[in-house]
Design an enzyme around this catalytic site. Structure first.
Site, PDB file in Angstrom:
ATOM      1  N   CYS A 177       0.837  -1.204   0.000  1.00  0.00           N
ATOM      2  CA  CYS A 177       0.000   0.000   0.000  1.00  0.00           C
ATOM      3  C   CYS A 177       0.874   1.257   0.000  1.00  0.00           C
ATOM      4  CB  CYS A 177      -0.905  -0.037   1.230  1.00  0.00           C
ATOM      5  SG  CYS A 177      -1.851   1.457   1.509  1.00  0.00           S
ATOM      6  N   CYS A 209       0.283   3.761   2.802  1.00  0.00           N
ATOM      7  CA  CYS A 209       0.859   3.263   4.060  1.00  0.00           C
ATOM      8  C   CYS A 209       2.341   3.615   4.132  1.00  0.00           C
ATOM      9  CB  CYS A 209       0.692   1.749   4.161  1.00  0.00           C
ATOM     10  SG  CYS A 209      -1.016   1.185   4.224  1.00  0.00           S
TER      11      CYS A 209
END
Length: 140
Positions: free
Chosen positions: A59, A62
């Protein structure tokens, strides 16, 4: 596990996790249900609020917010910062209803105090400051 909070997510890619290189000494990687329970117990015993970051290596948001999370961990040593990989600990992530990454839970005595989904650095800083001030007030 869930979806990334960005249209720029690199879901399924094999990119390396740059997040590991920016962890603070106050960010504890959770690698098992046992370590999760131990850290929650430690926080309860010490009267600390937990900031749990549920994220994924694939991600991009993230990875983008990881340095900010690490800075917050350094700024607020009286809070306990945890990092959970949603793919490695899918059972734990499912039990906390993680549907998107990153998701941040703020916990006191194992119970949710607040929650934040997404990678908006300013919003995460504000939420963390608010929760930290609640912890400060409880200490007085």
């Amino acid at each position: 596990m869930g979806y990334c909070c960005s249209k720029f997510c690199t879901s399924g890619s094999n990119q390396t996790n740059t997040e590991a290189h920016v962890l603070s000494k106050n960010v504890h990687e959770i690698t098992s249900l046992q370590s999760w329970e131990e850290k929650l117990s430690e926080a309860s015993r010490d009267g600390k609020i937990v900031v749990a970051n549920f994220s994924a290596t694939w991600c991009q948001p993230c990875r983008d917010i990881a340095p900010t999370y690490s800075e917050l961990a350094d700024k607020y040593p009286h809070l306990l910062f945890l990092k959970v990989d949603v793919d490695e600990l899918a059972e734990l992530s499912n039990s906390w209803d993680i549907n998107a990454t990153p998701t941040f839970y703020f916990l006191k005595e194992g119970k949710e105090v607040d929650k934040f989904v997404g990678a908006n650095k300013s919003d995460l800083q504000k939420k963390t400051a608010t929760v930290a001030s609640l912890a400060d007030q409880a200490d007085k």
